[in-house]
Design a protein around this motif. Structure first.
Motif, mmCIF file in Angstrom:
data_model
loop_
_atom_site.group_PDB
_atom_site.id
_atom_site.type_symbol
_atom_site.label_atom_id
_atom_site.label_comp_id
_atom_site.label_asym_id
_atom_site.label_seq_id
_atom_site.Cartn_x
_atom_site.Cartn_y
_atom_site.Cartn_z
ATOM 1 N N LYS A 198 44.406 38.118 -18.095
ATOM 2 C CA LYS A 198 42.991 38.425 -18.398
ATOM 3 C C LYS A 198 42.320 38.650 -17.016
ATOM 4 N N PHE A 199 41.165 39.781 -17.099
ATOM 5 C CA PHE A 199 40.553 39.985 -16.055
ATOM 6 C C PHE A 199 39.670 38.776 -15.315
ATOM 7 N N LEU A 200 39.477 39.236 -13.804
ATOM 8 C CA LEU A 200 38.886 38.314 -13.239
ATOM 9 C C LEU A 200 37.306 38.887 -13.484
ATOM 10 N N LYS A 201 36.179 37.980 -13.231
ATOM 11 C CA LYS A 201 34.857 38.228 -13.401
ATOM 12 C C LYS A 201 34.523 38.954 -12.250
ATOM 13 N N ARG A 202 35.061 39.003 -11.359
ATOM 14 C CA ARG A 202 35.020 39.800 -10.008
ATOM 15 C C ARG A 202 35.825 40.609 -9.762
ATOM 16 N N ALA A 203 35.546 41.487 -8.613
ATOM 17 C CA ALA A 203 36.783 42.498 -8.037
ATOM 18 C C ALA A 203 38.040 41.547 -7.476
ATOM 19 N N THR A 204 38.971 42.140 -7.632
ATOM 20 C CA THR A 204 40.042 41.724 -6.871
ATOM 21 C C THR A 204 39.919 41.733 -5.297
ATOM 22 N N ASP A 205 40.438 40.866 -4.469
ATOM 23 C CA ASP A 205 40.269 40.697 -3.186
ATOM 24 C C ASP A 205 41.400 40.789 -2.196
ATOM 25 N N PRO A 206 41.521 41.811 -1.662
ATOM 26 C CA PRO A 206 42.613 42.269 -0.704
ATOM 27 C C PRO A 206 42.715 41.058 0.432
ATOM 28 N N GLU A 207 41.534 40.801 1.100
ATOM 29 C CA GLU A 207 41.640 39.670 1.982
ATOM 30 C C GLU A 207 42.116 38.364 1.547
ATOM 31 N N LYS A 208 41.644 37.863 0.582
ATOM 32 C CA LYS A 208 42.224 36.644 -0.251
ATOM 33 C C LYS A 208 43.505 36.983 -0.474
ATOM 34 N N GLY A 209 43.994 38.056 -0.944
ATOM 35 C CA GLY A 209 45.235 38.326 -1.354
ATOM 36 C C GLY A 209 46.269 38.130 -0.120
ATOM 37 N N LYS A 210 45.812 38.470 0.990
ATOM 38 C CA LYS A 210 46.493 38.449 2.236
ATOM 39 C C LYS A 210 46.919 36.879 2.561
ATOM 40 N N LEU A 211 45.968 36.207 2.420
ATOM 41 C CA LEU A 211 46.133 34.577 2.705
ATOM 42 C C LEU A 211 47.389 34.256 1.584
ATOM 43 N N VAL A 212 47.523 34.522 0.391
ATOM 44 C CA VAL A 212 48.475 34.303 -0.524
ATOM 45 C C VAL A 212 49.947 35.070 -0.055
ATOM 46 N N TYR A 213 49.600 36.225 0.309
ATOM 47 C CA TYR A 213 51.143 36.730 0.986
ATOM 48 C C TYR A 213 51.660 36.115 1.763
ATOM 49 N N ASP A 214 50.983 35.775 3.004
ATOM 50 C CA ASP A 214 51.178 35.034 4.104
ATOM 51 C C ASP A 214 51.875 33.878 3.579
ATOM 52 N N ALA A 215 51.330 33.040 2.807
ATOM 53 C CA ALA A 215 51.841 31.695 2.522
ATOM 54 C C ALA A 215 52.916 31.660 1.520
ATOM 55 N N LYS A 216 52.992 32.694 0.503
ATOM 56 C CA LYS A 216 54.068 32.912 -0.524
ATOM 57 C C LYS A 216 55.029 33.965 -0.625
ATOM 58 N N CYS A 217 54.663 34.928 0.174
ATOM 59 C CA CYS A 217 55.613 36.134 0.110
ATOM 60 C C CYS A 217 56.435 36.836 1.175
ATOM 61 N N GLN A 218 55.493 36.641 2.584
ATOM 62 C CA GLN A 218 56.343 37.202 3.749
ATOM 63 C C GLN A 218 57.660 36.668 4.214
ATOM 64 N N ALA A 276 48.260 41.145 -5.321
ATOM 65 C CA ALA A 276 48.419 42.436 -5.981
ATOM 66 C C ALA A 276 47.428 43.640 -5.320
ATOM 67 N N ALA A 277 46.217 43.036 -5.134
ATOM 68 C CA ALA A 277 45.407 43.896 -4.649
ATOM 69 C C ALA A 277 45.616 44.255 -3.020
ATOM 70 N N TYR A 278 46.173 43.304 -2.381
ATOM 71 C CA TYR A 278 46.392 43.370 -0.911
ATOM 72 C C TYR A 278 47.602 44.237 -0.904
ATOM 73 N N ILE A 279 48.832 44.040 -1.634
ATOM 74 C CA ILE A 279 49.751 44.788 -1.482
ATOM 75 C C ILE A 279 49.546 46.238 -1.937
ATOM 76 N N ASN A 280 48.706 46.636 -2.711
ATOM 77 C CA ASN A 280 48.522 48.025 -2.978
ATOM 78 C C ASN A 280 47.535 48.533 -2.314
ATOM 79 N N SER A 281 46.931 47.706 -1.465
ATOM 80 C CA SER A 281 45.837 48.321 -0.316
ATOM 81 C C SER A 281 46.460 48.819 0.651
#
Length: 364
Positions: free
Chosen positions: A214-234, A303-308
């Motif tokens: 489902k769509f977010l009501k806001r724009a996706t946020d690469p800066e918030k995405g970086k926090l997720v990436y650092d915690a879960k992906c790197q 996803a926004a962070y990765i594709n940025s």
């Protein structure tokens, strides 16, 4: 006093008679009384249990007692079992197995140091199509055989399975086309056909491809995405997104998510909606649709962070000959609508999606 007690005793203990008949009658009466007592105890326990359950139901939110299963994740399609290959002709079975090997370990054969040909970036098809294209909601191949050939707006033509495979080589693997007559192409096609052998024509079974979030009501946020990436992906994909090479350096254990060895700007996963749905039910490592680890919001943002991040470009000038067919999150203009390129890439997407639906209806 003693006489009073004796008179209150049941007949079986009546000291005034010793006749066998009287004793038998007294025994029967006692057994009858025991049966009545036992039935009463059972009734007490039964109705007490009902009252106990009613008490729990009255004092507890019913949703905590009965959890409604999400119908999106029940009766999900699965790949045919390997034992069924015993019914294939020997040559066809060999081709299917080789095709699966090519999908799982593409770079060993067709990567920069490939044993057959050097024609791709070192990633494996399996890095994007999990479990060799057989994982539900893991960008699998379940519906390829049933839905191709078909018209695709991106090319403006009717595409067959060969075109679809080569799109992956040129975009996700940032490489070259595979010869359509080669053993490798025939093996990949045989394997894809095997995975979709039980799917009826034009049907997309539940679990095919990538789950649509489902769509977010806001724009996706690469800066918030970086926090997720650092915690879960790197920990797997590394802090600079470069991934981890397998032993011998011919392929990746954990693929690069950006940089010169990752998928290019023409890949399907460069659309944030596709990457978000893929991440939600497959990442971090070990996640499945049955046990997601990220929230929808975290999946969209990472996803926004990765594709940025920077990655190889591609000439897309021949894509979308009819620009009205571009999807809501295609990140490159021109568009038929007036929404800016930045919103097409990062959102919010609902206004764009609603505009597209409205104008499609008006045309029809």
């Amino acid at each position: 006093m003693d006489q009073l007690i004796l008179n209150d005793l049941p007949p079986l203990l009546d000291m005034k008679t010793n006749s066998p008949k009287s004793s038998l009658d007294s025994l029967i009466q006692l057994l009858y009384a025991l049966v009545i007592l036992l039935l009463g105890l059972m009734a007490y326990l039964f109705f007490g249990q009902i009252r106990s359950h009613k008490s729990v139901a009255d004092n507890t939110d019913s949703s905590a007692v009965f959890i409604q299963l999400d119908s999106n994740f029940t009766h999900v399609w699965t790949a045919p079992s390997d034992w069924r290959m015993m019914y294939l002709p020997a040559g066809q079975k060999e081709l299917v197995l080789y095709g699966r090997e090519l999908i799982a370990h593409t770079s060993d054969y067709l990567g920069p140091k490939g044993s057959v040909r050097a024609m791709s970036n070192g990633m494996n098809c399996q890095n994007c199509h999990l479990k060799a294209g057989s994982q539900p909601w893991g960008n699998n191949y379940f519906a390829v055989e049933s839905t191709y050939p078909k018209f695709r707006a991106r090319s403006g033509t009717i595409e067959n399975q060969i075109k679809r495979v080569n799109d992956c080589f040129e975009r996700s693997l940032n490489g070259m086309k595979l010869d359509s007559t080669s053993k490798e192409m025939q093996a990949i096609l045989a394997y894809i056909a095997w995975l979709g052998k039980d799917v009826a024509k034009d049907i997309r079974p539940k679990g095919s491809g990538i789950f649509k979030l489902k769509f977010l009501k806001r724009a996706t946020d690469p800066e918030k995405g970086k926090l997720v990436y650092d915690a879960k992906c790197q920990s797997c994909h590394q802090s600079n997104g470069e991934g981890v090479f397998a032993e011998g350096g011919k392929s990746y254990t954990y693929p690069p998510l950006w940089g010169m060895h990752s998928y290019n700007e023409g890949a399907g996963l460069f659309r944030i909606s596709n990457l978000a749905g893929y991440v939600k039910y497959n990442m971090p490592f070990g996640t499945t649709y049955e046990k997601a680890q990220l929230t929808d919001e975290e999946a969209w943002d990472v996803a926004a962070y990765i594709n940025s991040m920077p990655r190889p470009g591609k000439d897309l000038s021949k894509d979308w000959p009819d620009i009205s067919g571009k999807p809501f999150d295609h990140p490159f203009g021109p568009y038929v609508d007036s929404f800016p390129e930045s919103q097409h890439k990062y959102g919010p997407y609902k206004p764009i999606s609603d505009w597209i639906k409205k104008h499609k209806k008006s045309k029809s």
